[in-house]
Design an enzyme around this catalytic site. Structure first.
Site, short mmCIF file in Angstrom:
data_model
loop_
_atom_site.label_atom_id
_atom_site.label_comp_id
_atom_site.label_asym_id
_atom_site.label_seq_id
_atom_site.Cartn_x
_atom_site.Cartn_y
_atom_site.Cartn_z
CG HIS A 125 3.54 6.24 -14.87
ND1 HIS A 125 3.01 5.54 -15.94
CD2 HIS A 125 2.49 6.49 -14.04
CE1 HIS A 125 1.70 5.40 -15.76
NE2 HIS A 125 1.37 5.95 -14.61
CG ASP A 155 5.03 4.04 -18.35
OD1 ASP A 155 5.72 4.00 -17.31
OD2 ASP A 155 3.88 4.50 -18.39
N GLY A 230 -5.07 5.75 -10.73
CA GLY A 230 -4.95 4.54 -9.91
C GLY A 230 -5.02 3.28 -10.72
CB SER A 232 -1.03 3.77 -13.70
OG SER A 232 -1.11 4.84 -14.58
#
Length: 489
Positions: A125, A155, A230, A232
């Site tokens: 993502h 993901d 941030g 991620s």
């Protein structure tokens, strides 16, 4: 939809990038699995380094802050900041749900280097819909990030940068034997604050049905290490100095409730991302529901481990292998369905074409069934910016002047070819031999000569067996009727 699902948020920056709202159906189980990938000469045999033999910090020794500081200093050079540029009209920007100006937007995320040659892991993502990805290292040097492969279902995204020197890399550990209460570190780019280090513990394991993914493939690690927008794509690190998870989501209405993808999941799909750019999934074809103690006792089981089959799809691998509604699946491919090990994930790592043993309880008796996994119908191939995925879904055949793609269920229904297997003609060259012979766009080719063709690969093989200049007979479905055509190769 549970309150948890409404409150989950993926943690790339800005904070409102991907609010999750997809509810997962308990018991849904049309299982999918990675198949063997095509070779990519540019990718090394293994794009990550495994955990080291000696731990960074002895887990049984008294924990000192200096030990954590040394570990953070050692590993920070392998953590990167991602600066991602999106066009206002891209899929990523459109998620905000409001009209977009014709401008470019920036978002930030995290990643970490897993191989000295510049391979980097992050979340899908973070880079979904990206026009440009810049990778910034600890020393402030920047590189263009190239997207090698993505897997939206878990993901996960694999990137690569080209550096003149070998890069510091962080080892991937083993998340299979983690325990709640173990200390962990998180390093990332929260709110654009480069290489922020936070610490905490593993709060829980095997968190599922969080609404983080469309498909419930992953049981997440829960941690109270502070992670924010941030973070991620950044690493969750054990005291041994190895990555045990990818930080992915937070509960934005809570405090200290974050979730990470277990690294065992990532290591399973990494070879496929490196070689083909995506994961080809196979199909078992059942729906199941988990057991609780009362239901387990009703089947004569002493523990609630396993899953009961509630539906078997007709003509599926499960049906051909003999699975029946009411069977209790206890084991899959020599793995027992203990707590935290779901049938969905075990089947998702089996591989298309493999024959696996499935242990079931039926009418009070245990038996083992041999099931050959099939390819997942109607799989959507993810788009990879900057890279044309090496897939067999679209093929140009200059000797015929046609392009074809696999016949999915939806296409079969639309073209009057339900119940058939083959390839769909998507383009016919104006001056091609196929056009001269009468082949049309939307024709479904089901035989080449005497060979049945179920997919693009079989179509290729059948064509390759024909001598150039010879005529080959095609059996075609057109508007639900069979047509034969003779085409010169």
């Amino acid at each position: 939809m549970t309150p948890m699902k409404r409150e989950m948020n993926l943690i790339s920056r800005p904070v409102h990038v991907l609010m999750l709202c997809a509810a997962l159906l308990v018991g849904q189980g049309i299982f999918a699995a990675p198949a063997r990938a095509q070779a990519n000469a540019e990718a090394p045999e293994k794009v990550w380094i495994d955990g080291r033999a000696e731990p960074g910090i002895d887990p049984d020794a008294p924990l000192r802050f200096s030990s954590l500081a040394n570990l953070a200093a050692e590993l920070s050079p392998a953590v990167v900041n991602l600066i991602v540029t999106y066009d206002a009209g891209s899929a990523h920007a459109g998620i905000f749900g409001a009209p977009q100006r014709k401008s470019r937007r920036l978002a930030q995320g995290s990643g970490f280097i897993i191989h000295p040659d510049g391979y980097i892991l992050t979340n899908y993502h973070v880079v979904n819909g990206a026009d440009e990805v810049k990778v910034r290292l600890l020393d402030k040097s920047e590189f263009d990030g190239h997207i090698v492969g993505v897997d939206p279902q878990t993901d996960v995204a694999l990137l690569k940068i080209e550096a003149k020197q070998k890069l510091e890399a962080i080892a991937l550990g083993d998340s299979a034997h983690l325990r709640a209460g173990e200390h962990v570190l998180a390093i990332g780019n929260p709110m654009g604050l480069s290489h922020t280090v936070t610490t905490g513990i593993i709060s829980a394991l095997d968190r599922r049905d969080l609404g983080i993914q469309e498909e419930n493939y992953v049981d997440f690690i829960q941690t109270d290490a502070s992670i924010n927008p941030g973070n991620s794509g950044g690493p969750l690190i054990s005291l041994s100095g190895e990555v045990i998870g990818i930080n992915t989501a937070i509960n934005r209405h809570g405090q200290g409730i974050g979730f990470a993808i277990p690294i065992r999941v990532v290591k399973t799909i990494l070879p496929h991302l490196a070689k083909t750019g995506y994961v080809v999934r196979s199909w078992l074809g059942v729906r199941v529901q988990p057991l609780d103690m009362r239901l387990a006792n009703s089947f004569g089981l002493e523990s609630a481990t396993g899953a009961v089959v509630t539906e078997v799809v007709a003509e599926s691998p499960a049906a051909r292998g003999g699975l029946k509604v009411g069977d209790v699946v206890l084991g899959f491919d020599n793995d027992s369905l203990d707590s935290g090990v779901s049938l969905r994930w075990l089947s998702s790592t089996a591989g298309a074409g493999r024959v696996v043993d499935i242990d079931v309880l039926r009418d009070g008796e245990r038996r083992t069934l041999a099931v050959k996994m099939g390819k997942l119908p109607d799989q959507t191939i993810p788009k990879i910016p900057g890279r044309q995925a090496r897939v067999a879904s679209t093929n140009l055949h200059p000797e015929f002047g046609v392009e074809v793609e696999p016949l999915t269920r939806s296409l079969a229904d639309e073209l009057g070819a339900s119940g058939h297997r083959g390839v769909v003609v998507t383009k016919v060259g104006t001056r091609s031999s196929a056009n001269i012979a009468g082949l049309r766009r939307k024709d479904v080719i089901i035989e080449v000569g005497n060979a049945e063709v179920a997919d693009s690969s079989e179509f290729d093989n059948a064509l390759n067996s024909i001598v150039e200049g010879q005529f080959v007979r095609l059996k075609v479905l057109r508007d639900g009727y069979v047509v034969y055509l003779a085409v010169r190769k």
